[in-house]
Design a protein around this motif. Structure first.
Motif, mmCIF file in Angstrom:
data_model
loop_
_atom_site.group_PDB
_atom_site.id
_atom_site.type_symbol
_atom_site.label_atom_id
_atom_site.label_comp_id
_atom_site.label_asym_id
_atom_site.label_seq_id
_atom_site.Cartn_x
_atom_site.Cartn_y
_atom_site.Cartn_z
ATOM 1 N N MET A 165 22.261 11.594 8.550
ATOM 2 C CA MET A 165 23.335 11.739 7.563
ATOM 3 C C MET A 165 23.718 13.205 7.423
ATOM 4 N N ARG A 166 25.026 13.471 7.575
ATOM 5 C CA ARG A 166 25.514 14.839 7.423
ATOM 6 C C ARG A 166 26.381 15.028 6.183
ATOM 7 N N SER A 167 27.018 13.935 5.745
ATOM 8 C CA SER A 167 27.947 14.070 4.621
ATOM 9 C C SER A 167 27.901 12.834 3.742
ATOM 10 N N ALA A 168 28.221 13.020 2.469
ATOM 11 C CA ALA A 168 28.201 11.907 1.514
ATOM 12 C C ALA A 168 29.240 12.158 0.430
ATOM 13 N N LEU A 169 29.740 11.058 -0.130
ATOM 14 C CA LEU A 169 30.648 11.110 -1.271
ATOM 15 C C LEU A 169 29.989 10.375 -2.419
ATOM 16 N N VAL A 170 29.860 11.023 -3.554
ATOM 17 C CA VAL A 170 29.310 10.387 -4.750
ATOM 18 C C VAL A 170 30.464 10.122 -5.708
ATOM 19 N N VAL A 171 30.695 8.844 -5.997
ATOM 20 C CA VAL A 171 31.766 8.444 -6.898
ATOM 21 C C VAL A 171 31.143 8.118 -8.251
ATOM 22 N N GLY A 172 31.363 8.979 -9.221
ATOM 23 C CA GLY A 172 30.736 8.837 -10.533
ATOM 24 C C GLY A 172 29.670 9.890 -10.722
ATOM 25 N N THR A 173 29.942 10.846 -11.608
ATOM 26 C CA THR A 173 29.041 11.990 -11.752
ATOM 27 C C THR A 173 28.310 11.974 -13.092
ATOM 28 N N GLY A 174 27.747 10.823 -13.409
ATOM 29 C CA GLY A 174 26.865 10.730 -14.564
ATOM 30 C C GLY A 174 25.465 11.153 -14.176
ATOM 31 N N LEU A 175 24.480 10.708 -14.932
ATOM 32 C CA LEU A 175 23.091 11.080 -14.671
ATOM 33 C C LEU A 175 22.653 10.701 -13.260
ATOM 34 N N ILE A 176 22.833 9.430 -12.875
ATOM 35 C CA ILE A 176 22.342 8.963 -11.588
ATOM 36 C C ILE A 176 23.141 9.550 -10.439
ATOM 37 N N GLY A 177 24.465 9.488 -10.529
ATOM 38 C CA GLY A 177 25.289 10.014 -9.451
ATOM 39 C C GLY A 177 25.051 11.492 -9.202
ATOM 40 N N THR A 178 25.009 12.284 -10.259
ATOM 41 C CA THR A 178 24.788 13.724 -10.096
ATOM 42 C C THR A 178 23.384 14.018 -9.589
ATOM 43 N N SER A 179 22.394 13.244 -10.033
ATOM 44 C CA SER A 179 21.029 13.434 -9.543
ATOM 45 C C SER A 179 20.944 13.156 -8.044
ATOM 46 N N ILE A 180 21.634 12.107 -7.581
ATOM 47 C CA ILE A 180 21.671 11.817 -6.143
ATOM 48 C C ILE A 180 22.346 12.970 -5.402
ATOM 49 N N ALA A 181 23.465 13.430 -5.935
ATOM 50 C CA ALA A 181 24.187 14.533 -5.291
ATOM 51 C C ALA A 181 23.327 15.794 -5.211
ATOM 52 N N LEU A 182 22.609 16.095 -6.284
ATOM 53 C CA LEU A 182 21.724 17.271 -6.272
ATOM 54 C C LEU A 182 20.623 17.128 -5.237
ATOM 55 N N ALA A 183 20.044 15.914 -5.154
ATOM 56 C CA ALA A 183 18.967 15.681 -4.188
ATOM 57 C C ALA A 183 19.478 15.832 -2.758
ATOM 58 N N LEU A 184 20.663 15.300 -2.482
ATOM 59 C CA LEU A 184 21.223 15.394 -1.136
ATOM 60 C C LEU A 184 21.619 16.832 -0.799
ATOM 61 N N ALA A 185 22.249 17.506 -1.754
ATOM 62 C CA ALA A 185 22.656 18.892 -1.517
ATOM 63 C C ALA A 185 21.450 19.772 -1.235
ATOM 64 N N ARG A 186 20.354 19.502 -1.911
ATOM 65 C CA ARG A 186 19.124 20.271 -1.692
ATOM 66 C C ARG A 186 18.600 20.086 -0.276
ATOM 67 N N ARG A 187 18.915 18.948 0.341
ATOM 68 C CA ARG A 187 18.468 18.669 1.702
ATOM 69 C C ARG A 187 19.503 19.061 2.758
ATOM 70 N N GLY A 188 20.534 19.783 2.348
ATOM 71 C CA GLY A 188 21.524 20.292 3.298
ATOM 72 C C GLY A 188 22.660 19.348 3.619
ATOM 73 N N ILE A 189 22.795 18.252 2.876
ATOM 74 C CA ILE A 189 23.883 17.312 3.107
ATOM 75 C C ILE A 189 25.158 17.842 2.457
ATOM 76 N N GLU A 190 26.285 17.711 3.166
ATOM 77 C CA GLU A 190 27.581 18.096 2.600
ATOM 78 C C GLU A 190 28.014 17.007 1.623
ATOM 79 N N VAL A 191 28.042 17.332 0.338
ATOM 80 C CA VAL A 191 28.297 16.336 -0.693
ATOM 81 C C VAL A 191 29.643 16.587 -1.361
ATOM 82 N N TYR A 192 30.402 15.501 -1.544
ATOM 83 C CA TYR A 192 31.674 15.555 -2.260
ATOM 84 C C TYR A 192 31.540 14.714 -3.528
ATOM 85 N N LEU A 193 32.265 15.098 -4.573
ATOM 86 C CA LEU A 193 32.139 14.462 -5.880
ATOM 87 C C LEU A 193 33.485 13.951 -6.352
ATOM 88 N N SER A 194 33.479 12.735 -6.902
ATOM 89 C CA SER A 194 34.707 12.155 -7.426
ATOM 90 C C SER A 194 34.409 11.442 -8.739
#
Length: 361
Positions: free
Chosen positions: A1-30
């Motif tokens: 996995m190189r890139s991901a889109l997280v739709v919904g930036t509440g507790l769970i969505g943002t936590s997933i995005a933070l975890a992925l970003a920490r692992r070098g994944i290109e993350v987009y937020l909506s």
């Protein structure tokens, strides 16, 4: 996995995005709430806005009732190769996605069993899912690519994948999460108009029992509505046991000696069943539940005291398996119970006392 889109930036969505970003994944937020998306981006969770090219995985962290429609829309606009969600109910999500005309071969249901009483992006943590179960519910047409991408997502977030059927999942979470939340809310509701003297002497028991009742009502209203049949089934069984307990207590308090004896026996059986059920809850690292001994220590409410206590325990070679804290009403002090292996409890008590700690017998 190189890139991901997280739709919904509440507790769970943002936590997933933070975890992925920490692992070098290109993350987009909506998010329809632009302020929430900007907040998540400012925390380092990713780029605010959708990507110009399809990402590897889109994670739909939105209320269950909206997932089917958003999934169908996202696939029409080609947001990602595969899609998953994080809703705590699965049958409704799969059904609504099918009704919306979504391509279910590119979708796999998901539910990370982690959370906090707080909500919103500011409550998010990159380590929220570390060691926690993350249920995946593939359907009959789910592609191998969708399953593999979801498994990689779970791994990148540090969680443990568990594959289940959708109906099995919904009955399981009704039993271990949704119905308990309602029971906690009902118990906490008894405190709303209770006398101040009663509430003031509250301890760890009522605090532990009602902790999850602090969750956001609007979020839980959606969850409970989405899984209503399974939750009602569990609560009906609770109600039967409660009625039995009420009758037993009234019998014990009555003047009929035989009825009182039967009531006491019924109460003992309910407590036995409770012990047996509690013993089945997985313990540390998912192993069988273990029995620990509590070493109670009185500490003052000053910065660094808890860390100093843990350091003392560590210096004598004792591993603390769990900890409970009960704050003394009206005093700047608290009782800390260190839960340890029974074989080392006496030695820890003696070593702590020798180091100047006030250990209660």
């Amino acid at each position: 996995m190189r890139s991901a889109l997280v739709v919904g930036t509440g507790l769970i969505g943002t936590s997933i995005a933070l975890a992925l970003a920490r692992r070098g994944i290109e993350v987009y937020l909506s998010d329809t709430d632009e302020a929430a998306a900007r907040t998540a981006a400012s925390l380092g969770a990713g780029h605010n806005g959708r990507p110009t090219q399809p990402v590897d995985v889109a994670i739909l962290a939105v209320p269950p009732a909206r997932i089917g429609r958003i999934l169908a829309e996202a696939q029409r606009e080609d947001w990602a190769r595969v899609y998953t969600d994080v809703a705590s109910v699965k049958a409704l999500v799969h059904g609504s996605a099918e009704e919306a005309g979504a391509d279910l071969s590119r979708f796999i249901g998901g539910h990370p069993l982690a959370g906090r009483e707080r909500s919103g992006p500011l409550a998010a943590r990159a380590d929220l899912f570390e060691g926690r179960p993350w249920v995946l519910t593939p359907g009959p047409t789910t592609s191998r690519d969708a399953l593999n991408q979801a498994l990689e997502l779970v791994s990148l977030c540090g969680a443990v994948p568990v594959v289940m059927d959708t109906e099995e999942h919904d009955h399981a979470v009704a039993l271990i999460s949704h119905a308990p939340h309602l029971v906690a809310a009902l118990m906490a509701a008894r405190l709303e108009n209770a006398r101040e003297e009663s509430v003031r002497i509250s301890g760890t028991g009522i605090r532990d029992l009602t902790r999850i009742a602090g969750g956001a009502p609007e979020l839980w209203e959606d969850i409970l509505s989405a899984n209503a049949p399974a939750i009602a089934e569990v609560l009906a069984a609770y109600a039967a046991d409660l009625n039995e307990a009420v009758e037993a207590l009234r019998a014990v308090a009555g003047s009929d000696a035989d009825a009182a004896k039967r009531g006491a026996t019924d109460l003992a059986e309910l407590l036995r069943r409770g012990n047996a059920g509690h013993a089945r809850i997985p313990g540390k690292h998912g192993a069988a539940s273990a029995s620990y001994t509590a070493v109670p220590v009185l500490i003052s409410d000053r910065p660094g005291e808890l860390a100093r206590l843990f350091a003392t325990a560590g210096s004598v070679g004792v591993n603390i398996e769990d900890v409970r804290i009960d704050h003394s009403p009206g005093r700047e002090a608290g009782l800390v119970e260190l839960l340890v292996d029974p074989a080392v409890a006496d030695r820890l008590s003696a070593d702590l006392a020798a180091s100047g700690w006030r250990v209660q017998s």
